[in-house]
Design a protein around this motif. Structure first.
Motif, PDB file in Angstrom:
ATOM      1  N   ASN A 142       0.829  -1.209   0.000  1.00 19.97           N
ATOM      2  CA  ASN A 142       0.000   0.000   0.000  1.00 19.97           C
ATOM      3  C   ASN A 142       0.862   1.257   0.000  1.00 19.97           C
ATOM      4  OD1 ASN A 142      -2.690   1.282   0.207  1.00 19.97           O
ATOM      5  ND2 ASN A 142      -1.847   2.025   2.147  1.00 19.97           N
ATOM      6  N   ASP A 143       1.910   1.278   0.803  1.00 18.15           N
ATOM      7  CA  ASP A 143       2.793   2.448   0.832  1.00 18.15           C
ATOM      8  C   ASP A 143       3.464   2.678  -0.523  1.00 18.15           C
ATOM      9  OD1 ASP A 143       2.237   3.208   3.432  1.00 18.15           O
ATOM     10  OD2 ASP A 143       3.939   2.127   4.292  1.00 18.15           O
ATOM     11  N   VAL A 144       3.902   1.597  -1.157  1.00 21.78           N
ATOM     12  CA  VAL A 144       4.524   1.727  -2.488  1.00 21.78           C
ATOM     13  C   VAL A 144       3.495   2.256  -3.484  1.00 21.78           C
ATOM     14  CG1 VAL A 144       5.533   0.446  -4.409  1.00 21.78           C
ATOM     15  CG2 VAL A 144       6.319   0.004  -2.083  1.00 21.78           C
ATOM     16  N   ARG A 145       2.266   1.746  -3.411  1.00 22.09           N
ATOM     17  CA  ARG A 145       1.201   2.218  -4.311  1.00 22.09           C
ATOM     18  C   ARG A 145       0.909   3.706  -4.076  1.00 22.09           C
ATOM     19  NH1 ARG A 145      -3.449   1.007  -3.271  1.00 22.09           N
ATOM     20  NH2 ARG A 145      -4.340   1.581  -5.259  1.00 22.09           N
ATOM     21  N   LEU A 146       0.849   4.116  -2.804  1.00 21.94           N
ATOM     22  CA  LEU A 146       0.607   5.529  -2.505  1.00 21.94           C
ATOM     23  C   LEU A 146       1.708   6.406  -3.096  1.00 21.94           C
ATOM     24  CD1 LEU A 146      -0.560   5.422   1.232  1.00 21.94           C
ATOM     25  CD2 LEU A 146      -1.957   5.972  -0.768  1.00 21.94           C
ATOM     26  N   ALA A 147       2.949   5.974  -2.928  1.00 20.88           N
ATOM     27  CA  ALA A 147       4.081   6.742  -3.454  1.00 20.88           C
ATOM     28  C   ALA A 147       4.018   6.815  -4.977  1.00 20.88           C
ATOM     29  CB  ALA A 147       5.394   6.117  -2.991  1.00 20.88           C
ATOM     30  N   LEU A 148       3.818   5.681  -5.609  1.00 22.47           N
ATOM     31  CA  LEU A 148       3.767   5.634  -7.071  1.00 22.47           C
ATOM     32  C   LEU A 148       2.555   6.398  -7.597  1.00 22.47           C
ATOM     33  CD1 LEU A 148       5.308   4.506  -9.458  1.00 22.47           C
ATOM     34  CD2 LEU A 148       4.044   2.364  -9.210  1.00 22.47           C
ATOM     35  N   GLY A 149       1.420   6.248  -6.936  1.00 25.67           N
ATOM     36  CA  GLY A 149       0.211   6.967  -7.340  1.00 25.67           C
ATOM     37  C   GLY A 149       0.382   8.468  -7.246  1.00 25.67           C
ATOM     38  N   THR A 150       1.101   8.935  -6.234  1.00 26.40           N
ATOM     39  CA  THR A 150       1.366  10.374  -6.092  1.00 26.40           C
ATOM     40  C   THR A 150       2.256  10.861  -7.231  1.00 26.40           C
ATOM     41  OG1 THR A 150       1.161  10.203  -3.695  1.00 26.40           O
ATOM     42  CG2 THR A 150       2.284  12.146  -4.553  1.00 26.40           C
ATOM     43  N   MET A 151       3.287  10.083  -7.550  1.00 25.54           N
ATOM     44  CA  MET A 151       4.179  10.458  -8.645  1.00 25.54           C
ATOM     45  C   MET A 151       3.440  10.510  -9.978  1.00 25.54           C
ATOM     46  SD  MET A 151       7.576   8.268  -7.775  1.00 25.54           S
ATOM     47  CE  MET A 151       8.002   7.972  -6.079  1.00 25.54           C
ATOM     48  N   LEU A 152       2.457   9.609 -10.139  1.00 31.13           N
ATOM     49  CA  LEU A 152       1.671   9.557 -11.374  1.00 31.13           C
ATOM     50  C   LEU A 152       0.487  10.510 -11.360  1.00 31.13           C
ATOM     51  CD1 LEU A 152       1.616   5.687 -11.819  1.00 31.13           C
ATOM     52  CD2 LEU A 152       2.745   7.323 -13.337  1.00 31.13           C
ATOM     53  N   GLU A 153       0.283  11.173 -10.210  1.00 34.37           N
ATOM     54  CA  GLU A 153      -0.844  12.097 -10.021  1.00 34.37           C
ATOM     55  C   GLU A 153      -2.182  11.385 -10.260  1.00 34.37           C
ATOM     56  OE1 GLU A 153      -0.057  15.514 -12.481  1.00 34.37           O
ATOM     57  OE2 GLU A 153       1.649  16.116 -11.251  1.00 34.37           O
ATOM     58  N   ILE A 154      -2.288  10.190  -9.700  1.00 28.58           N
ATOM     59  CA  ILE A 154      -3.520   9.416  -9.829  1.00 28.58           C
ATOM     60  C   ILE A 154      -4.499   9.908  -8.782  1.00 28.58           C
ATOM     61  CG2 ILE A 154      -4.552   7.126  -9.540  1.00 28.58           C
ATOM     62  CD1 ILE A 154      -2.039   5.978 -10.793  1.00 28.58           C
TER      63      ILE A 154
END
Length: 195
Positions: A142-154
């Protein structure tokens, strides 16, 4: 990646799955990067005399400047309405709460991530997790997804797809794959709590 399978054993439930070698390497790289980001934030904490005297660890009172870390370590308090005294009250409360609790939050995130790394098959293949390990996996992914999602502006509305030539198209595919990995694991954990 296979779906997670819950198996009851004499030692308690186990969660089995399988990762291809490239999937295991991807997870290892992403989670290792997360641990590095958390370590950078922790090392950025100011020295506190009280901590030196009491051993009580304190953290940064200021929110992270980086959007990704701000998503992983959000403010504790968000007023529902504008406070009559202005935003300084919320800022002061968040600073105090962040200073007190951020070290424990970072430590919990790092421990979950490290446990994922410790139980991840190094070259892929079948593997099995205890229930505690599975909870650590769910948290770290979940933390990795949050980080990646923020970078992708999801946001809430996607995007579901990016053009193939978009420089972040591959990252979106990874984000979606992590979402499926986490969803199947959480469903397996939920299934065990309803038995």
């Amino acid at each position: 990646m296979r779906k997670w399978k819950r198996v009851d054993t004499a030692e308690g439930p186990r969660y089995r799955s399988s990762l291809a070698a490239h999937e295991a390497a991807l997870v290892r790289n992403l989670v290792s990067s997360l641990i590095e980001m958390l370590a950078d934030r922790e090392s950025d904490s100011p020295t506190d005399e009280l901590e030196e005297l009491t051993g009580m660890k304190t953290g940064n009172s200021k929110p992270p400047e980086d959007d990704t870390m701000r998503r992983l370590l959000p403010d504790f308090y968000r007023p529902a309405t504008e406070h009559p005294a202005g935003s300084r009250t919320a800022e002061s409360l968040n600073a105090a709460l962040r200073s007190l609790h951020e070290p424990a939050i970072i430590d919990a995130k790092r421990q979950a991530a490290q446990r994922l790394l410790d139980t991840l098959p190094s070259t892929g293949g079948k593997f099995e997790l205890t229930e505690d390990d599975a909870h650590c996996w769910a948290s770290a992914v979940n933390d990795v997804r949050l980080a990646l999602g923020t970078m992708l502006e999801i946001g809430a509305d996607g995007p579901d797809r990016l053009p193939a030539e978009h420089p972040m198209a591959g990252h979106l595919d990874v984000y979606q794959w992590l979402t499926v990995l986490q969803e199947y694991l959480v469903l397996g954990l939920m299934n065990s709590s309803h038995r």
